[in-house]
Design an enzyme around this catalytic site. Sequence first.
Site, short mmCIF file in Angstrom:
data_model
loop_
_atom_site.label_atom_id
_atom_site.label_comp_id
_atom_site.label_asym_id
_atom_site.label_seq_id
_atom_site.Cartn_x
_atom_site.Cartn_y
_atom_site.Cartn_z
N SER A 1 0.85 -1.20 0.00
CA SER A 1 0.00 0.00 0.00
C SER A 1 0.88 1.24 0.00
O SER A 1 2.06 1.17 0.38
CB SER A 1 -0.87 0.03 1.26
OG SER A 1 -1.48 1.30 1.41
N TYR B 1 -2.26 -1.96 10.31
CA TYR B 1 -2.33 -2.06 8.84
C TYR B 1 -1.04 -1.51 8.22
O TYR B 1 -0.42 -2.15 7.38
CB TYR B 1 -3.53 -1.27 8.34
CG TYR B 1 -3.74 -1.34 6.84
CD1 TYR B 1 -4.44 -2.38 6.27
CD2 TYR B 1 -3.24 -0.35 6.00
CE1 TYR B 1 -4.64 -2.46 4.89
CE2 TYR B 1 -3.43 -0.41 4.63
CZ TYR B 1 -4.13 -1.46 4.08
OH TYR B 1 -4.32 -1.52 2.72
P1 NAD Z 1 -11.75 -5.68 -0.48
O1 NAD Z 1 -12.21 -5.64 0.93
O2 NAD Z 1 -12.65 -5.20 -1.56
O3 NAD Z 1 -11.26 -7.16 -0.84
C1 NAD Z 1 -10.47 -7.92 0.04
C2 NAD Z 1 -10.80 -9.39 -0.12
O4 NAD Z 1 -9.96 -10.15 0.77
C3 NAD Z 1 -12.26 -9.72 0.26
O5 NAD Z 1 -12.85 -10.51 -0.75
C4 NAD Z 1 -12.12 -10.50 1.55
O6 NAD Z 1 -13.14 -11.48 1.74
C5 NAD Z 1 -10.75 -11.15 1.37
N1 NAD Z 1 -10.17 -11.60 2.64
C6 NAD Z 1 -10.23 -10.99 3.85
N2 NAD Z 1 -9.62 -11.74 4.77
C7 NAD Z 1 -9.18 -12.84 4.14
C8 NAD Z 1 -8.47 -14.00 4.56
N3 NAD Z 1 -8.11 -14.18 5.84
N4 NAD Z 1 -8.15 -14.95 3.64
C9 NAD Z 1 -8.52 -14.78 2.35
N5 NAD Z 1 -9.19 -13.72 1.89
C10 NAD Z 1 -9.51 -12.77 2.78
O7 NAD Z 1 -10.38 -4.86 -0.49
P2 NAD Z 1 -9.43 -4.30 -1.66
O8 NAD Z 1 -9.46 -2.84 -1.59
O9 NAD Z 1 -9.68 -4.99 -2.94
O10 NAD Z 1 -8.05 -4.76 -1.06
C11 NAD Z 1 -7.20 -5.73 -1.64
C12 NAD Z 1 -5.79 -5.50 -1.17
O11 NAD Z 1 -5.38 -4.17 -1.53
C13 NAD Z 1 -5.61 -5.57 0.35
O12 NAD Z 1 -4.39 -6.21 0.65
C14 NAD Z 1 -5.55 -4.12 0.76
O13 NAD Z 1 -4.86 -3.93 1.96
C15 NAD Z 1 -4.83 -3.52 -0.41
N6 NAD Z 1 -4.97 -2.06 -0.59
C16 NAD Z 1 -6.20 -1.49 -0.70
C17 NAD Z 1 -6.29 -0.10 -0.83
C18 NAD Z 1 -7.62 0.59 -0.91
O14 NAD Z 1 -7.64 1.82 -0.82
N7 NAD Z 1 -8.71 -0.11 -1.10
C19 NAD Z 1 -5.13 0.67 -0.87
C20 NAD Z 1 -3.90 0.06 -0.77
C21 NAD Z 1 -3.83 -1.32 -0.62
#
Ligand code: NAD
Length: 257
Positions: A143, A157
Amino acid sequence: MRLQDKVALITGAASGIGRETALLFAKEGASVVVADVNDAEGQETVRQIELAGGKAVYVHSDVSKAADCEHMVNTAEATFGKLNVLFNNAGIMHGDDDNAVTTEEAIWDLTMGINLKGVFFGCKYGVPALRRAGGGSIINTASFVALIGAATPQIAYTASKGGVLAMTRELAIIHARENIRVNALCPGPLRTELLMNFLNSEAKKQRRLVHIPMGRFGEAKEIAYAALYLASDESSYVTGTEFVVDGGITAAYVTPE
Ligand code: NAD
């Protein structure tokens, strides 16, 4: 097609970045293993891929559990014969993750277990499979908060994503001579469930938006296209990088009005 004949495993593929990437990878010719804990939405990702004429399978996998990660990799090889691309993307941002004083130990452990140990387990079982395939690409979702501090506290986080970045560099070096590339993807703030649930008021959203030069949240699809490049052979000389896709947030000191 950019991923013709490749097999890709994507964790957290029931939602957000993971789902968009699964759909894009399948469109580009990959067979996709959709791993998640949300079975209904994970199966929905598979349904959408199959509807578009692609190949996918769902596997329930909690990435914080070693046995589940071993099983998801086995599923890739058993179903599609090999593994070429491992996208360690699953992650959480817990609503009770706050500053060092207020954050409970249980929230710290939960966050680290999924966001950081989950990447370790993915690699623990994924690297041998990539070796068996003659090499491949690992993408770990970090991130922008691994690069700069956020004023809205989320201590566990942020620390977990810093760990992902450090681990990615070491993995990249250790496995470089095995034809295994390892890169971290650093998304900026995205309009996915994860962040919108965390920034759960208009005021909190505005507080984050004010720092983004482009003046908007990113879309999951904009990260999926970056993942596609890192997964494909087009990035054959790219390893150990922090691939930033963030609307300019990490470059900004002051953002334009
Ligand atoms: P999201 O919540 O839309 O999707 C995350 C998915 O991970 C969900 O389907 C959830 O069920 C699954 N998940 C949660 N715990 C789990 C586990 N223990 N085992 C397997 N699956 C699990 O989130 P997103 O925004 O698509 O995030 C995806 C990645 O991107 C994450 O690692 C997040 O930290 C990172 N990220 C997101 C952002 C943002 O602004 N959304 C920014 C930087 C990084």
